[in-house]
Scaffold this active site. Structure first.
Site: not given
Length: 371
Positions: A127, A149, A191, A233, A243, A247, A251, A254, A258, A271
């Site tokens: 955990r 993330k 990026e 960032k 997000e 935030r 993206n 993206h 994606h 990517h």
């Protein structure tokens, strides 16, 4: 006693008790002083891959031996196509096989795939155990290692299974970029480029001036690009860790990108390549919505091209290419009730998240995809 290089620079992610430093410089990865402030534990586990391990695993292992009685290593297969449950379980196998407790510190040594999977493993094992990002690609240094993330891919969508879980430290050793393949360097530049249109046009101006130096791996230029990207960032994540609003602007490009990665099969496009073509498509959608002018869209297109990134999206379906893109984009995490939400440029240096009519999106896809 060794100290962290005075030439290094630190950017702080300000999240209260979860705050942590991003250290940027050279001679960091193999320096025991880099890790001196980390929590104590009996063991450390380095998670890396078959490409990075021969280059840097021994350096990191030697540096950590000064702090941890046991330093274990697990070497994963390299590539986005391995960012899945099966590979993630190899990390858990190593942790359990070595009898690691909840004070064991995980070290993600590699690019974005290694960072995402190591972070997810750290969030899940017992955990939650501490972890450190040691990114060795430009893309990971400026984006995926920062902000907490963590995720793995699902065949139907990228990064759809994961958790928000912050590292204790991010170590960006610019020397690791010397061994980066040119294609990976360009992917990282994708990026970096995104930060200009969404937040800082002065940085976009700087990128236009220094793109050749970045491609030549000029250390001073890379240091500035990594630092400024991390500063932007950090500013965004400090305001919206999970997000829920701001935030999402990170993206930019993206949603299209994606879809390209999933539609082509993970690993066929990097990517950053998907993000490059995706930014061109998002800028064109912004233009057709009247948010930016043609000059801005062309300026961004030229910068993406100079970085060595693709300008055109691939054909994902010969019969209905736009339809396939739309199908994949509806799985995007920003989608709401099946409505695709795009990060668009709402004037230079500003971004917004909003929907767009399917018919208009189809026109953009048709105009921006390779025949």
């Amino acid at each position: 006693m060794s100290t962290v290089s005075s030439a290094s620079h630190t950017v702080t992610i300000d999240l209260g008790e979860r705050s942590y430093p991003i250290v940027i410089g050279t001679e960091l990865l193999g320096n025991p002083a880099t890790y001196a402030a980390l929590p104590k534990g009996a063991a450390a586990l380095i998670v890396t891959n078959t490409t990075v391990a021969p280059l840097y695993a021994d350096q990191l292992r030697a540096a950590l031996a000064a702090k941890y009685a046991q330093v274990h290593t697990v070497v994963l297969p390299d590539g986005e196509e391995h960012k899945n449950w099966q590979t993630l379980n190899l990390i858990f196998d190593a942790l359990l096989g070595h009898g690691c407790d909840r004070k064991t510190v995980l070290f993600a040594l590699g690019g974005g795939v290694i960072g995402d999977m190591t972070g997810f493993a750290a969030a899940s094992y017992m955990r939650g155990v501490p972890f450190v990002q040691v990114p060795t690609t430009l893309l990971a240094q400026v984006d995926s290692s920062v902000g907490g993330k963590t995720a793995i891919n699902h065949p139907l969508g990228k990064n759809m299974i994961g958790a928000f879980y912050q590292p204790q430290l991010v170590v960006c050793d610019l020397a690791t970029l010397d061994t980066l393949e040119p294609r990976q360097l360009s992917a990282g530049l994708g990026e970096i480029i995104k930060y200009g249109p969404i937040a800082d046009m002065d940085f976009m101006d700087w990128l236009q001036t220094h793109m050749d130096a970045l491609l030549a791996r000029d250390r001073t230029a890379l240091a500035h690009a990594v630092r400024r990207s991390c500063e932007i960032k950090a500013w965004v994540v400090g305001q919206d860790e999970r997000e829920s609003g701001l935030r999402a602007i990170l993206n930019f490009g993206h949603t299209f990108g994606h879809a390209i990665e999933a539609g082509m099969g993970y690993g066929n496009w990097l990517h950053g390549e998907g993000v490059g073509a995706g930014m061109v498509m998002a800028a064109e959608l912004s233009r057709r919505l009247g948010l930016v002018d043609a000059a801005f869209a062309e300026r961004l297109r030229t910068l993406v091209q100079r970085a060595g990134l693709p300008l055109c999206g691939p054909l994902l379906d010969a019969a209905d290419n736009a339809g396939r893109y739309l199908e994949l984009m509806r799985v995007d995490k920003k989608s709401e009730a099946g409505e695709i939400r795009f990060v668009l440029i709402d004037g230079p240096g500003q971004a917004t998240v909003r929907a767009a009519p399917d018919a208009l999106v189809r026109e953009v896809i048709d105009a921006c995809c390779a025949a």
